[in-house]
Design an enzyme around this catalytic site. Structure first.
Site, short mmCIF file in Angstrom:
data_model
loop_
_atom_site.label_atom_id
_atom_site.label_comp_id
_atom_site.label_asym_id
_atom_site.label_seq_id
_atom_site.Cartn_x
_atom_site.Cartn_y
_atom_site.Cartn_z
N GLN A 130 0.87 -1.19 0.00
CA GLN A 130 0.00 0.00 0.00
C GLN A 130 0.90 1.23 0.00
O GLN A 130 0.99 1.93 1.00
CB GLN A 130 -0.89 0.00 1.26
CG GLN A 130 -2.04 -0.96 1.22
CD GLN A 130 -3.17 -0.46 0.31
OE1 GLN A 130 -3.18 0.69 -0.12
NE2 GLN A 130 -4.10 -1.34 0.00
N SER A 131 1.57 1.50 -1.11
CA SER A 131 2.61 2.52 -1.11
C SER A 131 2.12 3.84 -1.73
O SER A 131 1.73 3.88 -2.89
CB SER A 131 3.82 1.99 -1.89
OG SER A 131 4.68 3.05 -2.23
N ASN A 132 2.21 4.91 -0.94
CA ASN A 132 1.90 6.24 -1.47
C ASN A 132 2.92 6.63 -2.53
O ASN A 132 2.60 7.30 -3.51
CB ASN A 132 1.93 7.28 -0.35
CG ASN A 132 0.93 6.97 0.75
OD1 ASN A 132 -0.24 6.77 0.47
ND2 ASN A 132 1.39 6.92 1.99
N CYS B 201 4.57 4.66 -4.59
CA CYS B 201 4.26 3.98 -5.86
C CYS B 201 3.07 4.65 -6.54
O CYS B 201 3.08 4.88 -7.75
CB CYS B 201 3.97 2.49 -5.62
SG CYS B 201 5.46 1.54 -5.24
N TYR C 290 -3.48 1.84 -7.99
CA TYR C 290 -2.51 1.32 -8.99
C TYR C 290 -3.29 0.86 -10.22
O TYR C 290 -2.86 1.04 -11.36
CB TYR C 290 -1.72 0.11 -8.50
CG TYR C 290 -0.96 0.26 -7.20
CD1 TYR C 290 -0.46 1.48 -6.77
CD2 TYR C 290 -0.71 -0.87 -6.40
CE1 TYR C 290 0.23 1.58 -5.58
CE2 TYR C 290 -0.02 -0.77 -5.22
CZ TYR C 290 0.44 0.46 -4.80
OH TYR C 290 1.12 0.54 -3.63
#
Ligand SMILES: *Cc1c(COP(=O)(O)O)cnc(C)c1O
Length: 348
Positions: free
Chosen positions: A76-78, A80, A117
């Site tokens: 859950q990457s901000n 990315c 994404y």
């Protein structure tokens, strides 16, 4: 310090983000006068701090003629999400290497950043185990892109290289001019500390401008012993890239590891408390992984008298609110639903 205009840069930040007073929160806590630097409102899908780093990271990539971005983060990457968002704007391919905290943790149907994404059209996701594997996985992916005739750029986890951290040196300069405009004397600045680029860039920028204030990093994944050397090393490397003459002193690197809880991205009761308090006093959404824990630390340090009445404190809101929707169930338990009725007043 060299002028920032001497470095390759894209313009994603078209105006300063607000430095907003938080009078209700300050009154509730009974400590310093709190101002919130609204980097959650930075442009880029969903907002947040990575946009400042990407101005320089993508600026560099385009200056080298690269056409494909590869980066990595948690599932859950901000970082990315924002790298992907700016890749869309620039017309670049974008591939994400996602690190699973445990085998099987990646869920293609998960909400929050994971959903984004998909919506933003990531060109591919590669799921790897843990942090250690990511650099190699990104290099392998870059090789595959080259074999297809692409020119890949690997942006490190969190965009935390001296190039990316330059974005937060720029933020330090922006803050200094806001302090002057508002005639503020700031005693403390609090910032979440993860992959280290935000805190390191701020330290390098304030140092370069000769501006003295105490910067407190609140760690989100590591202990003080591990985080401080990493911030220090990056602050030195960033200051050196910027041509800052006097190096960042080791004692100015303060990374508090007391609010991580059971681990990265795992909720704590204090984080839940802080997120609710700021939402209900100032109408501002923090996030569960970074700013919620950093605010929990701020609240505790006010209660302990480290940050005191009569002082001025700036809290850097680095964004991340899409991750709130990953923890909806827990927040709903902590904050019960408001009463709901139909038009006749009957309970719904
Ligand atoms: C990445 C991130 C941080 C931490 O910044 P680092 O430069 O990695 O230390 C803080 N808040 C949010 C919302 C982030 O996405």
């Amino acid at each position: 310090m060299k002028p920032l205009s001497s470095f390759p840069r894209r313009t994603y930040v078209t105006q300063p983000t607000p430095l907003q007073p938080a009078p209700r929160l300050s009154r509730l806590l009974g400590g310093p006068e709190i101002y919130i630097k609204r980097d959650d409102l930075l442009p880029g899908a969903g907002g947040g701090n990575k946009t400042r780093k990407l101005e320089f990271s993508i600026g560099d990539a385009l200056a080298r003629g690269e056409d494909t971005l590869i980066t990595s983060g948690a599932i859950q990457s901000n970082h990315c999400r924002l790298t992907l968002s700016w890749a869309r704007v620039e017309g670049l391919e974008c591939h994400l290497v996602l690190q699973e905290p445990a085998p099987g943790a990646f869920d293609p149907e998960a909400g929050g950043n994971n959903f984004l994404y998909q919506l933003l059209g990531a060109d591919s996701l590669r799921i790897v185990s843990g942090r250690g594997e990511a650099p190699l996985a990104m290099e392998r992916l870059a090789g595959e892109c080259r074999d297809r005739g692409r020119k890949p750029c690997v942006i490190p986890v969190g965009g935390s290289s001296p190039v990316g951290a330059t974005g937060y040196a720029a933020c330090a300069l922006e803050l200094i001019s806001q302090f002057r405009e508002l005639d503020l004397r700031v005693d403390h600045l609090v910032v979440p500390s993860g992959s280290a680029g935000t805190q390191a860039g701020l330290l390098a920028g304030f140092r370069g401008a000769g501006y003295e204030l105490a910067v407190t990093g609140v760690n989100v994944s590591r202990s003080r012993d591990l985080q401080e050397p990493s911030v220090y090393e990056l602050a030195l490397a960033t200051a050196s890239r910027l041509g800052v003459e006097s190096p960042v002193p080791r004692e100015s690197v303060d990374c508090n590891g007391d609010y991580v809880g059971p681990g990265y991205a795992l909720p704590t009761p204090e984080m839940m408390e802080a997120v609710g308090l700021v939402a209900r006093s100032e109408g501002i959404l923090l996030d569960p992984v970074y700013t919620g824990k950093a605010m929990a630390g701020t609240i505790d340090l006010i209660r302990k008298g480290v940050f005191r009445k009569g002082q001025t404190l700036v809290f850097v809101h680095t964004g991340g609110s899409p991750a709130l929707y990953v923890h909806m169930e827990a927040f709903r338990r902590r904050y019960p639903p408001p009463p709901a009725t139909d038009s006749a007043g009957n309970e719904r």
